[in-house]
Design a protein around this motif. Structure first.
Motif, mmCIF file in Angstrom:
data_model
loop_
_atom_site.group_PDB
_atom_site.id
_atom_site.type_symbol
_atom_site.label_atom_id
_atom_site.label_comp_id
_atom_site.label_asym_id
_atom_site.label_seq_id
_atom_site.Cartn_x
_atom_site.Cartn_y
_atom_site.Cartn_z
ATOM 1 N N GLN A 152 -29.573 30.322 16.880
ATOM 2 C CA GLN A 152 -29.017 31.663 16.729
ATOM 3 C C GLN A 152 -29.701 32.662 17.655
ATOM 4 O O GLN A 152 -29.070 33.589 18.164
ATOM 5 C CB GLN A 152 -29.160 32.109 15.274
ATOM 6 N N ALA A 153 -31.005 32.481 17.888
ATOM 7 C CA ALA A 153 -31.781 33.467 18.649
ATOM 8 C C ALA A 153 -31.710 33.254 20.158
ATOM 9 O O ALA A 153 -31.903 34.212 20.922
ATOM 10 C CB ALA A 153 -33.244 33.443 18.199
ATOM 11 N N VAL A 154 -31.457 32.026 20.586
ATOM 12 C CA VAL A 154 -31.436 31.726 22.020
ATOM 13 C C VAL A 154 -30.019 31.912 22.546
ATOM 14 O O VAL A 154 -29.080 31.282 22.050
ATOM 15 C CB VAL A 154 -31.932 30.293 22.287
ATOM 16 N N PRO A 155 -29.815 32.768 23.541
ATOM 17 C CA PRO A 155 -28.453 33.034 24.028
ATOM 18 C C PRO A 155 -27.876 31.862 24.808
ATOM 19 O O PRO A 155 -28.613 31.069 25.404
ATOM 20 C CB PRO A 155 -28.647 34.250 24.937
ATOM 21 N N GLN A 156 -26.557 31.763 24.785
ATOM 22 C CA GLN A 156 -25.856 30.798 25.620
ATOM 23 C C GLN A 156 -25.734 31.367 27.030
ATOM 24 O O GLN A 156 -25.341 32.516 27.203
ATOM 25 C CB GLN A 156 -24.466 30.514 25.052
ATOM 26 N N ALA A 209 -27.636 37.117 5.826
ATOM 27 C CA ALA A 209 -27.501 38.574 5.956
ATOM 28 C C ALA A 209 -27.114 38.968 7.378
ATOM 29 O O ALA A 209 -26.270 39.845 7.587
ATOM 30 C CB ALA A 209 -28.815 39.257 5.561
ATOM 31 N N TYR A 210 -27.712 38.313 8.369
ATOM 32 C CA TYR A 210 -27.382 38.617 9.761
ATOM 33 C C TYR A 210 -25.930 38.275 10.066
ATOM 34 O O TYR A 210 -25.255 38.968 10.827
ATOM 35 C CB TYR A 210 -28.305 37.863 10.710
ATOM 36 N N GLY A 211 -25.454 37.165 9.486
ATOM 37 C CA GLY A 211 -24.050 36.799 9.693
ATOM 38 C C GLY A 211 -23.105 37.849 9.128
ATOM 39 O O GLY A 211 -22.096 38.199 9.756
ATOM 40 N N LEU A 212 -23.446 38.378 7.957
ATOM 41 C CA LEU A 212 -22.612 39.419 7.347
ATOM 42 C C LEU A 212 -22.666 40.707 8.160
ATOM 43 O O LEU A 212 -21.650 41.383 8.360
ATOM 44 C CB LEU A 212 -23.084 39.685 5.917
ATOM 45 N N ALA A 213 -23.861 41.053 8.637
ATOM 46 C CA ALA A 213 -24.003 42.280 9.428
ATOM 47 C C ALA A 213 -23.305 42.157 10.775
ATOM 48 O O ALA A 213 -22.773 43.145 11.307
ATOM 49 C CB ALA A 213 -25.481 42.610 9.619
ATOM 50 N N ALA A 214 -23.287 40.953 11.348
ATOM 51 C CA ALA A 214 -22.623 40.752 12.637
ATOM 52 C C ALA A 214 -21.141 41.094 12.547
ATOM 53 O O ALA A 214 -20.560 41.648 13.498
ATOM 54 C CB ALA A 214 -22.823 39.320 13.117
ATOM 55 N N ARG A 215 -20.526 40.778 11.424
ATOM 56 C CA ARG A 215 -19.111 41.134 11.254
ATOM 57 C C ARG A 215 -18.925 42.651 11.291
ATOM 58 O O ARG A 215 -17.949 43.162 11.858
ATOM 59 C CB ARG A 215 -18.601 40.601 9.913
ATOM 60 N N GLN A 216 -19.857 43.376 10.680
ATOM 61 C CA GLN A 216 -19.768 44.835 10.678
ATOM 62 C C GLN A 216 -19.944 45.398 12.087
ATOM 63 O O GLN A 216 -19.259 46.349 12.495
ATOM 64 C CB GLN A 216 -20.843 45.415 9.743
#
Length: 300
Positions: A152-156, A209-216
């Motif tokens: 999750q932390a390392v960008p593609q 929590a991060y997944g939920l916030a990402a949607r926002q």
């Protein structure tokens, strides 16, 4: 039976080409004439056409031989060749963007950017970023959780980067490659310390929590109370074996405000990902802002 000259003429190649493939075992001889000259059966013409087709795809001679002898399937060889060409194309695109970056920058910036570019392999890889996160995360996290966090932390990395993305990645690479001060555990949040509770419980909850916030964030919603914030606070509360109360939220808000941060990492990651893929750093900031806002209301 065909002579080497007749076979070459029918296939539209030179005698030298036929001899080359024969000497390497790709085109077996059918027999030899009384004078010792090579002779080929009628199947040799079809085999020679197949060899030429495979070589047109730039397959190396050993791989052509394995396909002809059915040691490897054509599908496997083609797939491998596509991967190799894809890697080369990616390398060329990164080189092109790097050259454009050097061409377009001011003369006084060129030496620094050249050093940054020279420290990164082409095509680049994200292994140094993954190592950074494995060092930064608290010890004794479950392996499956570490892998999920690193992913999750390392960008593609983009296959066709812009010059700005090349600059962002080279700066990111320099950031994670810099030596850590002291024992390498400095500059970390309180949750990583001996009094930080249970980090495995915390990080499991933070991922949700991060997944939920990402949607926002993708919906361009400003920080607010709701499911994402409740999940965020609950992760910290459960990791400390306590409850989500107004007092806990106030203490957590103060604790997170004092935590060391790696904003530079997340800024550069955002430049690589773009706004459509919020990084954990951006979702963490959104949640902290939502927490601050909710505790301000509690104080009022």
């Amino acid at each position: 039976m065909l002579s080497i000259g007749e076979l070459a003429e029918r296939a539209g190649v030179t005698v030298k080409t036929v001899r080359f493939y024969s000497d390497r075992g790709l085109l077996p001889e059918g027999a030899r004439s009384s004078g010792g000259h090579r002779r080929y059966g009628p199947e040799a013409l079809e085999r020679l056409h197949l060899i030429r087709s495979l070589r047109t795809l730039d397959l190396p001679v050993p791989e052509v031989g394995r396909v002809l002898d059915e040691e490897d399937t054509l599908e496997d060889v083609v797939a491998g060749r596509l991967r190799e060409i894809g890697s080369r194309l990616t390398a060329l695109r990164w080189q092109e963007a790097a050259l454009q970056l050097l061409q377009d920058c001011a003369p006084e910036e060129r030496a620094e950017r050249l050093l940054l570019i020279g420290s990164v392999a082409v095509p680049p890889n994200t292994a140094p970023l993954a190592r950074f996160w494995r060092r930064w995360l608290p010890p004794r996290l479950p392996a499956r959780l570490v892998s999920a966090i690193v992913e999750q932390a390392v960008p593609q990395l983009p296959e066709g980067p812009t010059p700005a993305q090349v600059l962002a990645f080279t700066r990111l690479h320099a950031f994670v490659s810099a030596p850590c001060p002291g024992n390498g555990r400095q500059g970390q949040p309180a949750a990583h310390g001996p009094d930080g509770g249970r980090p495995a419980v915390l990080y499991d909850g933070l991922r949700e929590a991060y997944g939920l916030a990402a949607r926002q964030l993708r919906a361009d919603r400003s920080p607010h109370e709701g499911e994402a914030l409740d999940c965020f606070v609950s992760a910290y509360a459960r990791s400390r074996s306590t409850r989500d109360t107004p007092d806990f939220r106030r203490r957590l808000s103060a604790l997170l405000a004092a935590d060391p941060r790696i904003d530079h990492y997340w800024t550069l990651t955002a430049e690589l990902n773009g706004p459509s893929q919020p990084a954990p750093g951006a979702t963490h900031d959104w949640l902290c802002a939502a927490l601050d806002s909710s505790t301000a209301l509690l104080t009022d």
